[in-house]
Design an enzyme around this catalytic site. Sequence first.
Site, PDB file in Angstrom:
ATOM      1  N   HIS A 306       0.854  -1.189   0.000  1.00  0.00           N
ATOM      2  CA  HIS A 306       0.000   0.000   0.000  1.00  0.00           C
ATOM      3  C   HIS A 306       0.885   1.233   0.000  1.00  0.00           C
ATOM      4  O   HIS A 306       1.937   1.240   0.637  1.00  0.00           O
ATOM      5  CB  HIS A 306      -0.914   0.013   1.239  1.00  0.00           C
ATOM      6  CG  HIS A 306      -2.091   0.892   1.052  1.00  0.00           C
ATOM      7  ND1 HIS A 306      -2.034   2.240   1.272  1.00  0.00           N
ATOM      8  CD2 HIS A 306      -3.341   0.622   0.613  1.00  0.00           C
ATOM      9  CE1 HIS A 306      -3.207   2.762   0.998  1.00  0.00           C
ATOM     10  NE2 HIS A 306      -4.026   1.809   0.585  1.00  0.00           N
ATOM     11  N   ASP A 363      -7.933  -5.353   0.040  1.00  0.00           N
ATOM     12  CA  ASP A 363      -8.438  -6.234  -1.010  1.00  0.00           C
ATOM     13  C   ASP A 363      -8.092  -7.704  -0.780  1.00  0.00           C
ATOM     14  O   ASP A 363      -8.594  -8.572  -1.477  1.00  0.00           O
ATOM     15  CB  ASP A 363      -7.881  -5.790  -2.371  1.00  0.00           C
ATOM     16  CG  ASP A 363      -8.467  -4.455  -2.783  1.00  0.00           C
ATOM     17  OD1 ASP A 363      -9.682  -4.289  -2.619  1.00  0.00           O
ATOM     18  OD2 ASP A 363      -7.717  -3.592  -3.245  1.00  0.00           O
TER      19      ASP A 363
END
Length: 429
Positions: A306, A363
């Site tokens: 991320h 996700d």
Amino acid sequence: MSDSATLTVDGKNYDLPIVTGSENERALDIGKLRSQSGLITLDPGYGNTGSCQSDITFIDGDKGILRYRGIPLEAFADHPNFVEVAWLLIFGHLPNRTEYEFFSRELTENANIDEDMKHHFAGFPRSAPPMAILSAMISTLSCFHPQLFDLETDDQLEKAAARLISKIRTLAAYTYRRSRGLPYIYPDPKLPYVSNFLHMMFSEVYSPYVPEPEVRAALNLVLILHADHEQNCSTSTVRMVGSSRANLFASCAAGVSALWGPLHGGANVKVIEMLESIHKGKMSAQEYINAAKDKSSDVRLMGFGHRIYKNFDPRATMLRDVSEKLFAKLGTSDPLLEIAQNLADIALKDEYFLERKLYPNVDFYSGIILRAIGIPANMFTVLFAIGRLPGWIAHWHEQNSDPNMRIARPRQVYTGNGLSHYVPMEDRM
Ligand code: CMC
């Protein structure tokens, strides 16, 4: 702590004010840098660029903190209510009973789409990507609500927000029904937000689908965990489009397109494809990890890494817990959850991932929950969009309420040809 910094270039000093946020993050204000020095800053991917000041969401990526309007995400786990969180993000505080009931009523009353809009679905091939349909249909919604282009009061904002948040769910469900050749199921005014969505997705004519309370709670939480994430790619897109004074519908349609990409919201589909390929024996978990580490391949461990989180993503941790609880309640299991956990275990001991601070992101587990609810993989990113919509609306509104708002217009460092001359066709090589 000083409140300005000095930049020295070619022997000249430039004072740059330091702006401090409410959680003590500090930023150099370079707003006057070009006019004073002729210099711009260069930051591909905007990793070090604050594009605005915002009151909506706070993230500390090193500590794994995410708060909506100051409230830690974890506070919503025990009573997940997406509608309440949508209100919180848009209007800045938790709704009181009157506000909540009024907004819920607006959502109920606006759940149907204009009958004429249904014809648009027939114009798409059955196999059309749902995100393409969603973006097109949100744009189309603007044709039916031109009175909501200029949102000057809170009342108008609430009306527009309720229409969008309510209808996106109907559009999503109809997209799914159309792809399967199933009749559209009208929204049921007796049902709350998430149950109504599941009803439009899975009820059959004369045979209503009634979700288990655990399913409703899990989906509410999934939507909440996706509801905002400050200046991510799709939200920045909504702000960018909105900065030209484009209306809320047009700006959110652009947000859907940005979210579609596999490095952003589309990653939840890619995670399941990855887990399925391991499940089918095309690759072992270790082979997949090796491929993701191999710089000569373009494989990435989907659902990992991320831009902001350099520690665990709190959304991933919460979703892992939800998935375990959901399977325990439903008395079912999914081999993909075991594969995901195995992949995470291997990656979290691997030097490559540790050095680069790559951890599971939102996700990684969301698709497993959506699968358990019966949502097909090609709808996962659409679910992300339903969740993210309140965040987009909140940011669009915040930006549009700022009296100092300017159209977003970054600069560039030009690296192309110097002055060149037009060559007539017959003289070209
Ligand atoms: N698998 C393997 N290597 C990775 C991964 C990954 N998932 N993510 C980053 N890296 C490596 C990357 O190759 C680079 O290595 P090196 O320094 O040797 O060149 C280093 O880690 C830094 O990566 P980056 O691409 O510069 O990081 P970024 O901040 O630009 O990208 C990201 C962030 C999320 C796009 C990226 O981590 C990624 O592609 N992850 C997989 C896709 C994914 O799961 N996306 C969903 C993000 S969360 C939901 C959302 O916000 O949309």
